[in-house]
Design a protein around this motif. Sequence first.
Motif, mmCIF file in Angstrom:
data_model
loop_
_atom_site.group_PDB
_atom_site.id
_atom_site.type_symbol
_atom_site.label_atom_id
_atom_site.label_comp_id
_atom_site.label_asym_id
_atom_site.label_seq_id
_atom_site.Cartn_x
_atom_site.Cartn_y
_atom_site.Cartn_z
ATOM 1 N N GLY A 258 -74.984 14.025 -26.480
ATOM 2 C CA GLY A 258 -75.235 14.036 -27.918
ATOM 3 C C GLY A 258 -76.569 13.438 -28.296
ATOM 4 N N THR A 259 -76.654 13.008 -29.563
ATOM 5 C CA THR A 259 -77.965 12.597 -30.070
ATOM 6 C C THR A 259 -78.118 11.074 -30.196
ATOM 7 N N GLU A 260 -76.998 10.338 -30.125
ATOM 8 C CA GLU A 260 -77.115 8.908 -30.432
ATOM 9 C C GLU A 260 -76.851 7.973 -29.253
ATOM 10 N N VAL A 261 -76.127 8.474 -28.262
ATOM 11 C CA VAL A 261 -75.774 7.606 -27.130
ATOM 12 C C VAL A 261 -76.975 7.455 -26.200
ATOM 13 N N TRP A 318 -84.521 18.603 -26.437
ATOM 14 C CA TRP A 318 -83.508 19.377 -27.156
ATOM 15 C C TRP A 318 -83.230 20.698 -26.447
ATOM 16 N N VAL A 319 -81.973 21.035 -26.294
ATOM 17 C CA VAL A 319 -81.616 22.322 -25.680
ATOM 18 C C VAL A 319 -80.665 23.074 -26.627
ATOM 19 N N PRO A 320 -80.561 24.391 -26.494
ATOM 20 C CA PRO A 320 -79.593 25.130 -27.327
ATOM 21 C C PRO A 320 -78.192 24.959 -26.737
ATOM 22 N N THR A 335 -68.987 15.055 -21.439
ATOM 23 C CA THR A 335 -69.428 14.791 -22.813
ATOM 24 C C THR A 335 -69.138 13.353 -23.269
ATOM 25 N N HIS A 336 -69.920 12.914 -24.265
ATOM 26 C CA HIS A 336 -69.694 11.603 -24.887
ATOM 27 C C HIS A 336 -68.603 11.689 -25.951
ATOM 28 N N CYS A 337 -68.095 12.922 -26.207
ATOM 29 C CA CYS A 337 -67.019 13.133 -27.177
ATOM 30 C C CYS A 337 -67.448 13.035 -28.634
ATOM 31 N N GLY A 338 -68.710 13.350 -28.917
ATOM 32 C CA GLY A 338 -69.123 13.547 -30.317
ATOM 33 C C GLY A 338 -68.330 14.738 -30.824
ATOM 34 N N TRP A 339 -67.867 14.652 -32.060
ATOM 35 C CA TRP A 339 -66.919 15.676 -32.523
ATOM 36 C C TRP A 339 -67.547 17.075 -32.590
ATOM 37 N N ASN A 340 -68.850 17.150 -32.922
ATOM 38 C CA ASN A 340 -69.497 18.480 -32.955
ATOM 39 C C ASN A 340 -69.478 19.116 -31.566
ATOM 40 N N SER A 341 -69.820 18.322 -30.579
ATOM 41 C CA SER A 341 -69.840 18.838 -29.208
ATOM 42 C C SER A 341 -68.455 19.313 -28.790
ATOM 43 N N ILE A 342 -67.437 18.536 -29.183
ATOM 44 C CA ILE A 342 -66.067 18.890 -28.792
ATOM 45 C C ILE A 342 -65.654 20.226 -29.408
ATOM 46 N N ILE A 343 -65.964 20.389 -30.702
ATOM 47 C CA ILE A 343 -65.608 21.648 -31.370
ATOM 48 C C ILE A 343 -66.305 22.811 -30.682
ATOM 49 N N GLU A 344 -67.578 22.602 -30.361
ATOM 50 C CA GLU A 344 -68.343 23.684 -29.719
ATOM 51 C C GLU A 344 -67.737 24.037 -28.355
ATOM 52 N N ALA A 345 -67.390 23.004 -27.587
ATOM 53 C CA ALA A 345 -66.881 23.250 -26.234
ATOM 54 C C ALA A 345 -65.491 23.887 -26.273
ATOM 55 N N ASN A 359 -68.844 4.694 -31.718
ATOM 56 C CA ASN A 359 -68.204 5.225 -32.941
ATOM 57 C C ASN A 359 -66.773 5.734 -32.701
ATOM 58 N N ASP A 360 -66.531 6.959 -33.186
ATOM 59 C CA ASP A 360 -65.207 7.587 -33.077
ATOM 60 C C ASP A 360 -64.925 8.141 -31.687
ATOM 61 N N GLN A 361 -65.897 8.063 -30.789
ATOM 62 C CA GLN A 361 -65.794 8.794 -29.519
ATOM 63 C C GLN A 361 -64.606 8.373 -28.657
ATOM 64 N N GLY A 362 -64.308 7.053 -28.627
ATOM 65 C CA GLY A 362 -63.172 6.575 -27.841
ATOM 66 C C GLY A 362 -61.869 7.170 -28.349
HETATM 67 O O1 LIG Z 1 -80.158 18.944 -26.944
HETATM 68 C C1 LIG Z 1 -79.286 19.038 -27.816
HETATM 69 C C2 LIG Z 1 -78.513 17.948 -28.249
HETATM 70 C C3 LIG Z 1 -77.561 18.166 -29.222
HETATM 71 N N1 LIG Z 1 -77.373 19.400 -29.729
HETATM 72 C C4 LIG Z 1 -76.390 19.602 -30.812
HETATM 73 O O2 LIG Z 1 -76.333 18.460 -31.617
HETATM 74 C C5 LIG Z 1 -75.020 18.198 -32.046
HETATM 75 C C6 LIG Z 1 -74.598 16.806 -31.589
HETATM 76 O O3 LIG Z 1 -73.433 16.446 -32.231
HETATM 77 P P1 LIG Z 1 -72.302 15.530 -31.571
HETATM 78 O O4 LIG Z 1 -71.809 16.122 -30.366
HETATM 79 O O5 LIG Z 1 -71.271 15.241 -32.624
HETATM 80 O O6 LIG Z 1 -73.079 14.265 -31.077
HETATM 81 P P2 LIG Z 1 -73.790 13.041 -31.824
HETATM 82 O O7 LIG Z 1 -74.804 13.500 -32.788
HETATM 83 O O8 LIG Z 1 -74.247 12.158 -30.749
HETATM 84 O O9 LIG Z 1 -72.554 12.391 -32.539
HETATM 85 C C7 LIG Z 1 -72.531 11.575 -33.678
HETATM 86 O O10 LIG Z 1 -71.846 12.290 -34.693
HETATM 87 C C8 LIG Z 1 -70.536 12.765 -34.363
HETATM 88 C C9 LIG Z 1 -69.999 13.514 -35.558
HETATM 89 O O11 LIG Z 1 -69.839 12.654 -36.636
HETATM 90 C C10 LIG Z 1 -69.634 11.642 -33.925
HETATM 91 O O12 LIG Z 1 -68.411 12.168 -33.441
HETATM 92 C C11 LIG Z 1 -70.322 10.802 -32.856
HETATM 93 O O13 LIG Z 1 -69.556 9.676 -32.524
HETATM 94 C C12 LIG Z 1 -71.700 10.363 -33.331
HETATM 95 O O14 LIG Z 1 -72.361 9.586 -32.343
HETATM 96 C C13 LIG Z 1 -74.142 19.267 -31.433
HETATM 97 O O15 LIG Z 1 -73.964 20.290 -32.404
HETATM 98 C C14 LIG Z 1 -74.977 19.790 -30.276
HETATM 99 O O16 LIG Z 1 -74.741 21.140 -29.980
HETATM 100 C C15 LIG Z 1 -78.098 20.462 -29.298
HETATM 101 O O17 LIG Z 1 -77.917 21.603 -29.749
HETATM 102 N N2 LIG Z 1 -79.038 20.262 -28.337
#
Ligand SMILES: O=c1ccn([C@@H]2O[C@H](COP(=O)(O)OP(=O)(O)O[C@H]3O[C@H](CO)[C@@H](O)[C@H](O)[C@H]3O)[C@@H](O)[C@H]2O)c(=O)[nH]1
Length: 440
Positions: A258-261, A318-320, A335-345, A359-362
């Motif tokens: 994800g973007t924050e870890v 950054w990757v798609p 995954t770190h379990c960011g909710w966006n990533s989970i929905i996508e996967a 955050n909410d990841q745990g």
């Molecule tokens: O190289 C990259 C990196 C990220 N993404 C996208 O960026 C988003 C990242 O979102 P997410 O997976 O939710 O990660 P974070 O941004 O790290 O998550 C923050 O936001 C989430 C939603 O609120 C929370 O669940 C997490 O705990 C919080 O850290 C996703 O859509 C990814 O597909 C890319 O497309 N390319």
Amino acid sequence: MEKSKSLHIVMFPWLAMGHFIPFFRLSKLLALKGHKISFISTPRNLSKLPKIPPNLSSQITLISFSLPTVPNLPSLAESSMDITHNQQQPLKHALDLLQPQLASFLQSSKPDWIIYDYASHWLPSVAAQLGISRAFFAVFTAACLSFMGSPSTLIGGGDDGDNARSTAEDFTKIPNWVPFESNLAYRLHEITKYIERTDEDNFGPPDTVRFGVTIQQSDVVIVRSSTEFEPDWFNLLGELYEKPVIPRVNSVVYVAMGTEVHLSKEELSELAIGLEKSGLPFIWVLKNSPGTGESELEMLPNGFKERVKGRGFLYLGWVPQVKILSQESIGGFLTHCGWNSIIEALGLGRVLIMLPMLNDQGLNARLLNEKKVGLEIPRNELDGWFTSEAVAESVRLAVVEESGKVLRETAKAMEGYFGDFGKNDGYVDKFVSQLVDYRK
Ligand SMILES: O=c1ccn([C@@H]2O[C@H](COP(=O)(O)OP(=O)(O)O[C@H]3O[C@H](CO)[C@@H](O)[C@H](O)[C@H]3O)[C@@H](O)[C@H]2O)c(=O)[nH]1
């Protein structure tokens, strides 16, 4: 969630049943994912293909090009099945004469990708000039492709004199670029038959050059085999080709936090060694660390990049992500379990290997663990420490081992919840109508 773009993909197999069948199967798999396929071959070959299933008929278009007549090729011959071993070269001569038709088709239809075979060595450069992405789909084992060697060895001449093979005996030796124990070489009788060329065979380059140029000018090489089955050969092939070599089974692990870890150097190191120990191919997205100014790529353990070369692809920045997750070859998502990533996967049915950090990841990880769509990497509950063994075992269990099958199946079933765009549209409509009502 944004639906990954539907691609237009052109398929152009070599004129042989053993090539149409895997190309056609790959076409069906891609069409099932919503991509448009133009499958090009000659009339008699297309008529031999299995029927396109009704649910895919709008996705796959068969495109028929008549095979030009050439000397020494029987008039109705269109595939290797219709001719003797000595008529292979005339068949390639006829194939080469399809170049103008292919070029004008590509120019007018402007596909996103073309997936081709080894024989049409002129096709990658035609596609490149038109800005079309290029994949060589190799219907051979990684061992056989490695034995054949790097593109420069195959093309011969120039700078690769040491590795050049000129006599049949050269093919009976284990190549000097194979760094591990192996007995992979031809017996003399096998290779004599293969390299035999008759007088009328002198049109166009030999197969080795066709292979070499095709590999060299492709963006990626897709291999119809499995990395679990031949891990050493896949490693070697990535080194020989110096480009992504994608196995056709779902075993590539996508790793992204994800973007924050931001992992510490020690955590990155344990994760890296764990991925290395898993023996699986992986794509790992790394970030710059705002705190230290050092990138995660620079923080990886010494020698790691070299050791996983050809098997582990590291990207900084950054990757798609959705596009990567939607690749057929992806077998799991660490995954770190960011909710966006989970929905996508889960929208793409990918099993999860979970390493929550913030955050909410745990809590997400606990929920997902309970839903059996993946597993958490075992950690020390007090300080969160995890070992490389735990990473390797979790990844293998989720992606390839028999005991992880139920997790993979449950994750796959989640496509119905998160990947149903029709349903999603319905929710949006309902939401919009609620907004309208509320305003009233
Ligand atoms: O190289 C990259 C990196 C990220 N993404 C996208 O960026 C988003 C990242 O979102 P997410 O997976 O939710 O990660 P974070 O941004 O790290 O998550 C923050 O936001 C989430 C939603 O609120 C929370 O669940 C997490 O705990 C919080 O850290 C996703 O859509 C990814 O597909 C890319 O497309 N390319």
